[in-house]
Scaffold this active site. Structure first.
Site, short mmCIF file in Angstrom:
data_model
loop_
_atom_site.label_atom_id
_atom_site.label_comp_id
_atom_site.label_asym_id
_atom_site.label_seq_id
_atom_site.Cartn_x
_atom_site.Cartn_y
_atom_site.Cartn_z
N SER A 138 58.22 37.25 87.55
CA SER A 138 58.11 36.04 86.73
C SER A 138 58.43 34.83 87.59
O SER A 138 59.19 34.92 88.56
CB SER A 138 59.11 36.09 85.57
OG SER A 138 59.16 34.85 84.91
N TYR A 150 67.68 37.86 83.48
CA TYR A 150 66.22 37.98 83.63
C TYR A 150 65.77 37.53 85.03
O TYR A 150 64.96 38.19 85.68
CB TYR A 150 65.58 37.12 82.54
CG TYR A 150 64.08 37.19 82.42
CD1 TYR A 150 63.46 38.28 81.78
CD2 TYR A 150 63.27 36.16 82.87
CE1 TYR A 150 62.08 38.32 81.62
CE2 TYR A 150 61.90 36.19 82.72
CZ TYR A 150 61.31 37.28 82.10
OH TYR A 150 59.94 37.31 81.95
N ALA A 152 67.56 37.53 87.73
CA ALA A 152 68.02 38.53 88.71
C ALA A 152 67.08 39.74 88.71
O ALA A 152 66.70 40.25 89.78
CB ALA A 152 69.45 38.98 88.37
N LYS A 154 63.91 39.78 87.76
CA LYS A 154 62.56 39.42 88.23
C LYS A 154 62.54 39.15 89.74
O LYS A 154 61.54 39.42 90.40
CB LYS A 154 62.03 38.22 87.44
CG LYS A 154 61.76 38.52 85.96
CD LYS A 154 60.86 39.73 85.77
CE LYS A 154 60.21 39.78 84.40
NZ LYS A 154 59.41 41.02 84.21
N1 LIG Z 1 55.05 35.58 78.53
C1 LIG Z 1 55.42 34.98 79.63
O1 LIG Z 1 55.38 33.74 79.74
C2 LIG Z 1 55.87 35.78 80.82
C3 LIG Z 1 56.10 35.09 82.02
C4 LIG Z 1 56.51 35.80 83.14
C5 LIG Z 1 56.68 37.17 83.07
N2 LIG Z 1 56.47 37.81 81.89
C6 LIG Z 1 56.68 39.27 81.88
O2 LIG Z 1 55.50 39.92 81.46
C7 LIG Z 1 55.84 41.14 80.79
C8 LIG Z 1 55.18 41.16 79.43
O3 LIG Z 1 55.66 40.06 78.68
P1 LIG Z 1 54.98 39.55 77.32
O4 LIG Z 1 55.08 38.10 77.33
O5 LIG Z 1 53.68 40.22 77.11
O6 LIG Z 1 56.07 40.10 76.27
P2 LIG Z 1 55.94 40.76 74.84
O7 LIG Z 1 57.29 40.66 74.24
O8 LIG Z 1 54.77 40.21 74.09
O9 LIG Z 1 55.61 42.30 75.16
C9 LIG Z 1 56.54 43.13 75.79
C10 LIG Z 1 56.24 44.58 75.44
O10 LIG Z 1 57.18 45.40 76.15
C11 LIG Z 1 57.66 46.40 75.24
N3 LIG Z 1 58.97 46.88 75.66
C12 LIG Z 1 60.16 46.20 75.67
N4 LIG Z 1 61.16 46.99 76.11
C13 LIG Z 1 60.59 48.19 76.42
C14 LIG Z 1 61.09 49.42 76.92
N5 LIG Z 1 62.40 49.60 77.20
N6 LIG Z 1 60.22 50.44 77.12
C15 LIG Z 1 58.91 50.30 76.83
N7 LIG Z 1 58.37 49.16 76.33
C16 LIG Z 1 59.22 48.13 76.13
C17 LIG Z 1 57.70 45.70 73.89
O11 LIG Z 1 57.75 46.64 72.81
C18 LIG Z 1 56.43 44.87 73.93
O12 LIG Z 1 55.31 45.60 73.44
C19 LIG Z 1 57.37 41.19 80.76
O13 LIG Z 1 57.84 41.93 81.85
C20 LIG Z 1 57.75 39.74 80.93
O14 LIG Z 1 59.04 39.60 81.45
C21 LIG Z 1 56.07 37.16 80.77
#
Ligand SMILES: NC(=O)c1ccc[n+]([C@@H]2O[C@H](COP(=O)([O-])OP(=O)(O)OC[C@H]3O[C@@H](n4cnc5c(N)ncnc54)[C@H](O)[C@@H]3O)[C@@H](O)[C@H]2O)c1
Length: 249
Positions: A138, A150, A152, A154
């Protein structure tokens, strides 16, 4: 159809970015396994994908569940070519209010979860002498108030990508990370709610800071993941691809 005859595992695929990645890989011919805590959500996504898709309930922070899930993927599809470690959550708090549980949940899901998935997946990939691993970092790796846990995790994933690239490269396995900026998903909606502003306001703040005048969509990250997982990116490894609508590092 860059993924014909390929098998991909995407964690956290029941919604958001993971759903977008699963859809993109499936549309390009992959048979995909969607691993998520939310089995119903993963099944709902799987049912809308072209081709063969398998939804599995898996908590990525639990070794037995991860190993069992990848074994089931192997049994069903016979190989494992692509792993996208995407499952995640946030438990934001300033340091004086951050609980042990906030810290552990975030580190265990992102960092330990990715470790467990990579360790389990590389066994199949090393045997095949072929594999593509993408870790979801991220922009927050650079620092965000309230996200010491988070950030740390990432930042840790970026280090892990470099090390695994060194260790697994000799077996024809590429390991890279993607560092998304603000992507429109439930996660960023929850961030707006936590800091007490409406979602539109949060998005406008991001758009002001972005060079590309919009927020990201799951499809933006799916395109980057598909590129890194494709054979055309075969000489790229140990890298972080920042997909944030603005220059980063
Ligand atoms: N949305 C953003 O702006 C953004 C930015 C940078 C990084 N990210 C990263 O992208 C990834 C996806 O994020 P998103 O925005 O789609 O989030 P989201 O909350 O829409 O989806 C996350 C999914 O992960 C699942 N999940 C959570 N804990 C879990 C576990 N222990 N085992 C299995 N599944 C689990 C949840 O049930 C959910 O379906 C994450 O790693 C997030 O940190 C997101």
């Amino acid at each position: 159809m860059r993924f014909s005859n390929k098998v991909a595992v995407i964690t956290g695929a029941a919604q958001g970015i993971g759903e977008g990645v699963a859809r993109r890989l499936a549309e390009e011919g992959a048979r995909v396994a969607l691993l998520d805590l939310d089995l119903q959500g993963a099944e709902r996504v799987a049912a809308t994908l072209p081709g063969d898709a398998l939804a599995l309930r898996c908590d990525v922070s639990q070794r037995d569940q991860v190993e069992d899930s990848l074994e089931r993927v192997q049994q069903r599809f016979g190989r494992l070519d692509v792993l996208v470690c995407n499952a995640g959550l946030t438990r934001d708090n300033l340091i004086h209010k951050m609980t042990d549980d906030d810290w552990d949940r975030v580190i265990d899901t992102h960092l330990k979860g990715s470790f467990l998935c990579c360790r389990a997946a590389q066994r199949y990939m090393v045997d095949q002498r072929y594999g593509k691993i993408v870790l979801m970092s991220s922009r927050a790796a650079l620092g965000n108030r309230g996200q010491s846990n988070y950030a740390a995790a990432k930042a840790g994933l970026q280090g892990m990508a470099r090390v695994l690239a060194m260790e697994l490269g000799p077996f024809n396995i590429n390991v890279n990370a993607i560092a998304p900026g603000h992507i429109e998903t439930e996660m960023t909606r929850a961030t707006a709610a936590r800091i007490g502003i409406d979602y539109q306001q949060l998005q406008e703040k991001t758009i002001q800071a972005n060079a590309i005048k919009r927020v990201g969509q799951p499809e933006d990250i799916a395109a980057a993941a598909a590129f890194l997982a494709a054979d055309e990116a075969g000489f790229i490894t140990g890298q972080v691809l920042w997909v944030a609508g603005r220059p980063t590092v």
